[in-house]
Design a protein around this motif. Sequence first.
Motif, PDB file in Angstrom:
ATOM      1  N   ASP A  47       0.825  -1.333  -0.012  1.00  0.00           N
ATOM      2  CA  ASP A  47      -0.043  -0.019  -0.128  1.00  0.00           C
ATOM      3  C   ASP A  47       0.783   1.384  -0.247  1.00  0.00           C
ATOM      4  O   ASP A  47       0.407   2.337  -0.528  1.00  0.00           O
ATOM      5  N   ARG A  48       1.996   1.113   0.419  1.00  0.00           N
ATOM      6  CA  ARG A  48       2.979   2.192   0.632  1.00  0.00           C
ATOM      7  C   ARG A  48       3.911   2.489  -0.548  1.00  0.00           C
ATOM      8  O   ARG A  48       4.811   3.054  -0.839  1.00  0.00           O
ATOM      9  N   ARG A  49       3.543   1.544  -1.621  1.00  0.00           N
ATOM     10  CA  ARG A  49       4.377   1.423  -2.805  1.00  0.00           C
ATOM     11  C   ARG A  49       5.816   1.039  -2.388  1.00  0.00           C
ATOM     12  O   ARG A  49       6.736   1.685  -3.105  1.00  0.00           O
ATOM     13  N   LYS A  50       6.210  -0.021  -1.599  1.00  0.00           N
ATOM     14  CA  LYS A  50       7.456  -0.188  -1.228  1.00  0.00           C
ATOM     15  C   LYS A  50       7.598  -1.825  -1.627  1.00  0.00           C
ATOM     16  O   LYS A  50       7.468  -2.818  -0.778  1.00  0.00           O
ATOM     17  N   ALA A  51       7.552  -1.874  -2.912  1.00  0.00           N
ATOM     18  CA  ALA A  51       7.750  -3.469  -3.526  1.00  0.00           C
ATOM     19  C   ALA A  51       8.575  -4.275  -2.894  1.00  0.00           C
ATOM     20  O   ALA A  51       8.548  -5.286  -2.581  1.00  0.00           O
ATOM     21  N   PRO A  52       9.758  -3.791  -2.917  1.00  0.00           N
ATOM     22  CA  PRO A  52      10.960  -4.726  -1.936  1.00  0.00           C
ATOM     23  C   PRO A  52      10.593  -5.106  -0.613  1.00  0.00           C
ATOM     24  O   PRO A  52      10.818  -6.384  -0.362  1.00  0.00           O
ATOM     25  N   MET A  53       9.819  -4.206   0.086  1.00  0.00           N
ATOM     26  CA  MET A  53       9.586  -4.778   1.614  1.00  0.00           C
ATOM     27  C   MET A  53       8.588  -5.664   1.278  1.00  0.00           C
ATOM     28  O   MET A  53       8.385  -6.653   2.276  1.00  0.00           O
ATOM     29  N   ALA A  54       7.504  -5.358   0.303  1.00  0.00           N
ATOM     30  CA  ALA A  54       6.131  -6.226   0.418  1.00  0.00           C
ATOM     31  C   ALA A  54       7.017  -7.744   0.175  1.00  0.00           C
ATOM     32  O   ALA A  54       6.573  -8.666   0.694  1.00  0.00           O
ATOM     33  N   ALA A  55       7.884  -7.685  -0.772  1.00  0.00           N
ATOM     34  CA  ALA A  55       8.430  -8.910  -1.344  1.00  0.00           C
ATOM     35  C   ALA A  55       9.085  -9.653  -0.093  1.00  0.00           C
ATOM     36  O   ALA A  55       9.049 -10.978   0.167  1.00  0.00           O
ATOM     37  N   TYR A  56       9.725  -9.155   0.486  1.00  0.00           N
ATOM     38  CA  TYR A  56      10.550  -9.628   1.760  1.00  0.00           C
ATOM     39  C   TYR A  56       9.563 -10.135   2.813  1.00  0.00           C
ATOM     40  O   TYR A  56       9.571 -11.210   3.226  1.00  0.00           O
ATOM     41  N   TRP A  57       8.348  -9.217   3.052  1.00  0.00           N
ATOM     42  CA  TRP A  57       7.589  -9.863   4.040  1.00  0.00           C
ATOM     43  C   TRP A  57       6.855 -11.119   3.480  1.00  0.00           C
ATOM     44  O   TRP A  57       6.382 -12.043   4.055  1.00  0.00           O
ATOM     45  N   ARG A  58       6.569 -11.040   1.953  1.00  0.00           N
ATOM     46  CA  ARG A  58       5.989 -12.374   1.762  1.00  0.00           C
ATOM     47  C   ARG A  58       6.721 -13.393   1.847  1.00  0.00           C
ATOM     48  O   ARG A  58       6.359 -14.453   1.812  1.00  0.00           O
TER      49      ARG A  58
END
Length: 85
Positions: A47-58
């Motif tokens: 939602d914050r457009r932080k794709a690398p962190m989204a991928a990390y958490w996934r």
Amino acid sequence: MGYINPLLELPAGRSLRALPPELRAPLVTLLREMRKQANAEAEKAWDRRKAPMAAYWRAVATYARHTAHALEQKGCASQREGGVA
């Protein structure tokens, strides 16, 4: 689960399943909660457009799921695959 858990191919992954059930059960609960929390973090990051962190958490959620699943299994990977390692 419909897939071969890659964690079970590691010696440490196999060692997890050597733990007694009374130790594995609370770990499974903890890992399932970690998965939920990591997925929530992934959504926030997306939602914050932080794709690398989204991928990390996934990835964290996936590893937590794989580890919990490994702890719930009874036989080893080679037994599930008909003796093929």
